[in-house]
Motif scaffolding. Sequence first.
Motif, PDB file in Angstrom:
ATOM      1  N   SER A  37       0.938  -1.330  -0.096  1.00  8.52           N
ATOM      2  CA  SER A  37       0.405   0.267  -0.169  1.00  8.52           C
ATOM      3  C   SER A  37       1.476   0.944   0.460  1.00  8.52           C
ATOM      4  N   ASP A  38       1.905   1.287   1.055  1.00  7.42           N
ATOM      5  CA  ASP A  38       2.966   2.540   1.129  1.00  7.42           C
ATOM      6  C   ASP A  38       3.621   2.498  -0.207  1.00  7.42           C
ATOM      7  N   LEU A  39       4.173   1.052  -0.727  1.00  4.37           N
ATOM      8  CA  LEU A  39       4.587   1.701  -1.970  1.00  4.37           C
ATOM      9  C   LEU A  39       4.097   1.960  -3.007  1.00  4.37           C
ATOM     10  N   LEU A  40       2.471   1.181  -3.439  1.00  2.00           N
ATOM     11  CA  LEU A  40       2.367   1.923  -5.110  1.00  2.00           C
ATOM     12  C   LEU A  40       0.790   3.463  -4.669  1.00  2.00           C
ATOM     13  N   GLY A  41       0.633   3.537  -3.734  1.00  2.42           N
ATOM     14  CA  GLY A  41      -0.031   3.835  -3.069  1.00  2.42           C
ATOM     15  C   GLY A  41      -2.246   3.691  -3.137  1.00  2.42           C
ATOM     16  N   TRP A  42      -1.829   2.174  -3.197  1.00  5.03           N
ATOM     17  CA  TRP A  42      -3.389   1.601  -3.218  1.00  5.03           C
ATOM     18  C   TRP A  42      -3.405   1.776  -1.667  1.00  5.03           C
ATOM     19  N   PRO A  43      -4.874   2.031  -1.208  1.00  4.27           N
ATOM     20  CA  PRO A  43      -5.308   1.484   0.129  1.00  4.27           C
ATOM     21  C   PRO A  43      -5.490   0.089   0.025  1.00  4.27           C
ATOM     22  N   ILE A  44      -5.301   0.334   1.152  1.00  2.00           N
ATOM     23  CA  ILE A  44      -6.255  -1.364   2.176  1.00  2.00           C
ATOM     24  C   ILE A  44      -7.180  -1.261   2.176  1.00  2.00           C
ATOM     25  N   TRP A  45      -7.948  -2.622   1.272  1.00  3.48           N
ATOM     26  CA  TRP A  45      -9.626  -2.468   0.712  1.00  3.48           C
ATOM     27  C   TRP A  45     -10.312  -2.735   2.462  1.00  3.48           C
ATOM     28  N   GLU A  95       5.627  -0.440 -13.357  1.00  2.00           N
ATOM     29  CA  GLU A  95       6.287   0.669 -13.836  1.00  2.00           C
ATOM     30  C   GLU A  95       6.469   2.237 -12.756  1.00  2.00           C
ATOM     31  N   VAL A  96       7.263   2.722 -12.970  1.00  2.00           N
ATOM     32  CA  VAL A  96       7.702   3.775 -12.596  1.00  2.00           C
ATOM     33  C   VAL A  96       8.055   4.875 -14.043  1.00  2.00           C
ATOM     34  N   SER A  97       7.677   6.211 -13.273  1.00  2.00           N
ATOM     35  CA  SER A  97       8.521   6.861 -14.389  1.00  2.00           C
ATOM     36  C   SER A  97       9.930   7.554 -13.633  1.00  2.00           C
ATOM     37  N   ASP A  98      10.516   7.457 -12.291  1.00  3.03           N
ATOM     38  CA  ASP A  98      11.813   7.685 -11.855  1.00  3.03           C
ATOM     39  C   ASP A  98      13.069   5.990 -11.564  1.00  3.03           C
ATOM     40  N   LEU A  99      12.641   5.896 -12.128  1.00  9.33           N
ATOM     41  CA  LEU A  99      13.049   4.123 -11.228  1.00  9.33           C
ATOM     42  C   LEU A  99      14.004   4.276 -10.396  1.00  9.33           C
ATOM     43  N   ASP A 100      15.224   5.237 -10.302  1.00  7.30           N
ATOM     44  CA  ASP A 100      15.829   5.465  -9.333  1.00  7.30           C
ATOM     45  C   ASP A 100      15.474   6.312  -7.909  1.00  7.30           C
ATOM     46  N   ALA A 102      11.787   5.530  -7.068  1.00  9.48           N
ATOM     47  CA  ALA A 102      11.509   4.185  -6.485  1.00  9.48           C
ATOM     48  C   ALA A 102      11.792   3.060  -6.439  1.00  9.48           C
ATOM     49  N   VAL A 103      13.215   2.656  -6.735  1.00  9.76           N
ATOM     50  CA  VAL A 103      14.309   1.993  -6.030  1.00  9.76           C
ATOM     51  C   VAL A 103      14.304   2.475  -3.920  1.00  9.76           C
ATOM     52  N   ASP A 104      14.517   3.708  -4.674  1.00  6.24           N
ATOM     53  CA  ASP A 104      14.664   4.570  -3.062  1.00  6.24           C
ATOM     54  C   ASP A 104      13.634   4.186  -2.240  1.00  6.24           C
ATOM     55  N   HIS A 105      12.397   4.376  -2.719  1.00  7.41           N
ATOM     56  CA  HIS A 105      11.347   4.597  -1.708  1.00  7.41           C
ATOM     57  C   HIS A 105      11.320   2.791  -1.631  1.00  7.41           C
ATOM     58  N   ALA A 106      11.008   2.274  -2.229  1.00 12.43           N
ATOM     59  CA  ALA A 106      11.240   0.845  -1.555  1.00 12.43           C
ATOM     60  C   ALA A 106      11.923   0.631  -0.626  1.00 12.43           C
ATOM     61  N   LEU A 107      13.223   0.637  -0.662  1.00 13.51           N
ATOM     62  CA  LEU A 107      14.194   0.445   0.006  1.00 13.51           C
ATOM     63  C   LEU A 107      13.831   0.791   1.569  1.00 13.51           C
ATOM     64  N   GLU A 108      13.513   1.838   1.603  1.00 16.81           N
ATOM     65  CA  GLU A 108      13.129   2.945   2.835  1.00 16.81           C
ATOM     66  C   GLU A 108      12.152   2.101   2.843  1.00 16.81           C
ATOM     67  N   GLY A 130      10.382 -11.819   1.509  1.00 19.27           N
ATOM     68  CA  GLY A 130      11.517 -12.443   0.537  1.00 19.27           C
ATOM     69  C   GLY A 130      10.301 -12.367  -1.578  1.00 19.27           C
ATOM     70  N   HIS A 131       9.190 -12.360  -1.571  1.00 17.13           N
ATOM     71  CA  HIS A 131       8.938 -11.988  -2.923  1.00 17.13           C
ATOM     72  C   HIS A 131       9.562 -11.147  -3.359  1.00 17.13           C
ATOM     73  N   PRO A 132      10.007 -11.276  -4.989  1.00 21.37           N
ATOM     74  CA  PRO A 132      10.609 -10.867  -5.893  1.00 21.37           C
ATOM     75  C   PRO A 132       9.760 -10.374  -5.966  1.00 21.37           C
ATOM     76  N   PHE A 133       9.685  -9.103  -7.016  1.00 18.66           N
ATOM     77  CA  PHE A 133       8.661  -8.027  -7.456  1.00 18.66           C
ATOM     78  C   PHE A 133       9.751  -6.999  -8.498  1.00 18.66           C
ATOM     79  N   CYS A 134       9.385  -6.234  -9.756  1.00 18.75           N
ATOM     80  CA  CYS A 134      10.160  -5.689 -10.724  1.00 18.75           C
ATOM     81  C   CYS A 134       9.493  -3.774 -10.924  1.00 18.75           C
ATOM     82  N   LEU A 135      10.866  -2.972  -9.981  1.00 20.46           N
ATOM     83  CA  LEU A 135      10.556  -1.718 -10.875  1.00 20.46           C
ATOM     84  C   LEU A 135      10.906  -1.999 -12.205  1.00 20.46           C
ATOM     85  N   TYR A 136       9.999  -1.223 -13.369  1.00 16.06           N
ATOM     86  CA  TYR A 136      11.336  -0.811 -14.646  1.00 16.06           C
ATOM     87  C   TYR A 136      10.868   0.655 -14.804  1.00 16.06           C
ATOM     88  N   SER A 137      11.269   1.752 -15.778  1.00 14.13           N
ATOM     89  CA  SER A 137      10.622   2.428 -16.529  1.00 14.13           C
ATOM     90  C   SER A 137      11.213   2.156 -17.934  1.00 14.13           C
TER      91      SER A 137
END
Length: 137
Positions: A37-45, A95-100, A102-108, A130-137
């Motif tokens: 939710s924090d990573l993607l900005g999608w609220p918890i249903w 997909e993200v607009s700014d890869l660097d 978005a990665v920093d945000h995910a790490l935080e 531990g689930h792998p996920f990908c961010l790409y631009s």
Amino acid sequence: MRGRRTADGAVDRWQRADWWGVVLDCPDALSLARFYSDLLGWPIWRPESADEHGAALDLGEGVGYLSFQRDPGYEAPVWPPEVGRPRMMMHLDFEVSDLDAAVDHALELGASLPEHQPQDGVRVLLDPVGHPFCLYS
């Protein structure tokens, strides 16, 4: 599309009967739902009913969802894959607009960045369990 129609003939999203989604097993569903939710900005249903056993994200439009369910025996997949170790069965791509950024945000938020990165313009990360996920631009 099945479901109740509005006055203009559209099918109300919440009345549709063709919902589909992805469910991730994890040790604590609410904790992992909060991460995504924090990573993607999608609220918890229905946050009032979400708990460590089950939670889902409201993607905002359409009829897809991302859900999380508690599995007390959950074992994280190994990235990169290793013979004889738990393997990734699927992964999420975003997909993200700014890869660097978005990665920093995910790490935080608690993700980790493995050393093995198989391609340019894509970053494989691991969520807090531990689930792998990908961010790409």
